[in-house]
Design a protein around this motif. Structure first.
Motif, PDB file in Angstrom:
ATOM      1  N   UNK A   1       7.788  16.264   5.617  1.00 22.73           N
ATOM      2  CA  UNK A   1       6.834  15.485   4.835  1.00 22.73           C
ATOM      3  C   UNK A   1       7.389  14.127   4.426  1.00 22.73           C
ATOM      4  N   UNK A   2       8.659  14.083   4.023  1.00 21.96           N
ATOM      5  CA  UNK A   2       9.257  12.818   3.597  1.00 21.96           C
ATOM      6  C   UNK A   2       9.388  11.852   4.772  1.00 21.96           C
ATOM      7  N   UNK A   3       9.657  12.376   5.965  1.00 23.10           N
ATOM      8  CA  UNK A   3       9.702  11.523   7.163  1.00 23.10           C
ATOM      9  C   UNK A   3       8.338  10.906   7.433  1.00 23.10           C
ATOM     10  N   UNK A   4       7.280  11.703   7.251  1.00 20.92           N
ATOM     11  CA  UNK A   4       5.925  11.194   7.483  1.00 20.92           C
ATOM     12  C   UNK A   4       5.573  10.100   6.476  1.00 20.92           C
ATOM     13  N   UNK A   5       6.064  10.235   5.251  1.00 29.66           N
ATOM     14  CA  UNK A   5       5.816   9.207   4.242  1.00 29.66           C
ATOM     15  C   UNK A   5       6.372   7.857   4.673  1.00 29.66           C
ATOM     16  N   UNK A   6       7.634   7.834   5.119  1.00 31.31           N
ATOM     17  CA  UNK A   6       8.236   6.550   5.477  1.00 31.31           C
ATOM     18  C   UNK A   6       7.747   6.057   6.837  1.00 31.31           C
ATOM     19  N   UNK A   7       7.353   6.977   7.715  1.00 34.40           N
ATOM     20  CA  UNK A   7       6.809   6.565   9.007  1.00 34.40           C
ATOM     21  C   UNK A   7       5.560   5.712   8.805  1.00 34.40           C
ATOM     22  N   UNK A   8       4.816   6.007   7.766  1.00 39.05           N
ATOM     23  CA  UNK A   8       3.572   5.276   7.509  1.00 39.05           C
ATOM     24  C   UNK A   8       3.824   3.816   7.163  1.00 39.05           C
ATOM     25  N   UNK A   9       4.997   3.485   6.619  1.00 37.38           N
ATOM     26  CA  UNK A   9       5.245   2.121   6.147  1.00 37.38           C
ATOM     27  C   UNK A   9       6.314   1.398   6.960  1.00 37.38           C
ATOM     28  N   UNK A  10       6.683   1.940   8.118  1.00 39.76           N
ATOM     29  CA  UNK A  10       7.768   1.324   8.886  1.00 39.76           C
ATOM     30  C   UNK A  10       7.473  -0.141   9.195  1.00 39.76           C
ATOM     31  N   UNK A  11       6.224  -0.471   9.430  1.00 42.48           N
ATOM     32  CA  UNK A  11       5.866  -1.840   9.757  1.00 42.48           C
ATOM     33  C   UNK A  11       6.003  -2.805   8.592  1.00 42.48           C
ATOM     34  N   UNK A  12       6.154  -2.281   7.367  1.00 39.01           N
ATOM     35  CA  UNK A  12       6.276  -3.129   6.185  1.00 39.01           C
ATOM     36  C   UNK A  12       7.722  -3.382   5.795  1.00 39.01           C
ATOM     37  N   UNK A  13       8.650  -2.714   6.447  1.00 39.62           N
ATOM     38  CA  UNK A  13      10.051  -2.755   6.040  1.00 39.62           C
ATOM     39  C   UNK A  13      10.866  -3.695   6.914  1.00 39.62           C
ATOM     40  N   UNK A  14      11.784  -4.405   6.282  1.00 33.83           N
ATOM     41  CA  UNK A  14      12.694  -5.263   7.007  1.00 33.83           C
ATOM     42  C   UNK A  14      13.764  -4.419   7.698  1.00 33.83           C
ATOM     43  N   UNK A  15      14.311  -4.962   8.767  1.00 31.36           N
ATOM     44  CA  UNK A  15      15.402  -4.282   9.472  1.00 31.36           C
ATOM     45  C   UNK A  15      16.555  -4.036   8.495  1.00 31.36           C
TER      46      UNK A  15
END
Length: 233
Positions: free
Chosen positions: A95-109
């Motif tokens: 579940x926690x992986x799915x949470x961050x997968x949703x916002x990957x496009x908003x995060x800087x490298x």
């Protein structure tokens, strides 16, 4: 490749179908205590809207936890039933992986990200990530921590983005302790609309896992509770 995703680990009950990078259909509800009533109907609706039969999807992905004990059991039972009926593989998506997968496009490298959910009894579920290319790389175990211990760890970091249903509460707790102190100015939360796990994210991450052969035994798979099983949690 097409994957049906089921999310019942949190307060949102959702079902979605994705094909490669595209969302074909999604249904969700945030009404309380209706996961078991809505999920079967939602599966029927999203398959119909996707112009698919169950046997035409390539796999079933389910949010496996941590989260609501009751919700996890309902979602996994539904996913197993669909796998038995269709013969399709089962993919267990943390579940926690799915949470961050949703916002990957908003995060800087290289940006630090923390997914955090309420675990009741003044505890939180959490895991820490960094963006690496198109993916979020997990940098910690999945954990259940006392809230104060979690906040101390959070405040030891110079920059991190929070997501998850407990993100806002964590920011408020830090503000009550630190006020406007510059020590935590690098800590922020994503907008409320993106703090929930989405069935689309579960399906999309499940599709990636399916490609990599990361499937689960339908008979043996159990929810990832992270803490002692408690009734009505």
């Amino acid at each position: 490749m097409k994957v049906l995703g089921i999310e019942t680990a949190t307060g949102v009950c959702g079902v979605a179908v994705v094909e490669e990078e595209a969302l074909l259909a999604e249904r969700w509800s945030s009404e309380q205590h209706i996961h078991s009533e809505r999920i079967v109907r939602s599966v029927q609706v999203v398959l119909s809207e996707s112009h698919l039969e169950l046997h035409e999807v390539d796999g079933i992905a389910v949010s496996i936890g941590p989260g609501s004990f009751t919700g996890l059991r309902i979602g996994l039972s539904a996913a197993k039933g669909l796998c038995y009926a269709s013969g399709k593989p089962l993919v267990a998506v943390p579940t926690l992986d799915a949470l961050v997968h949703r916002i990957v496009g908003l995060c800087e490298e290289g940006k630090g990200v923390c997914a955090v959910l309420d675990a009741k009894r003044d505890e939180v579920y959490s895991a820490w990530y960094e963006r690496r290319g198109p993916r979020m790389e997990r940098k910690s175990d999945y954990q259940v921590l006392q809230r104060e211990k979690f906040l101390k760890r959070l405040l030891s970091m110079s920059s991190v983005m929070l997501t998850g249903e407990d993100a806002g509460r964590s920011i408020e707790r830090m503000r009550s302790v630190k006020g406007n102190d510059e020590d935590w100015r690098g800590i922020s939360a994503v907008v409320p609309e993106l703090r929930n796990v989405s069935a689309q994210a579960v399906a999309a991450l499940g599709l990636e896992m399916l490609r990599e052969g990361k499937t689960s035994d339908v008979a043996e798979l159990e929810p990832m509770y992270l803490k002692e099983f408690l009734v009505n949690v």
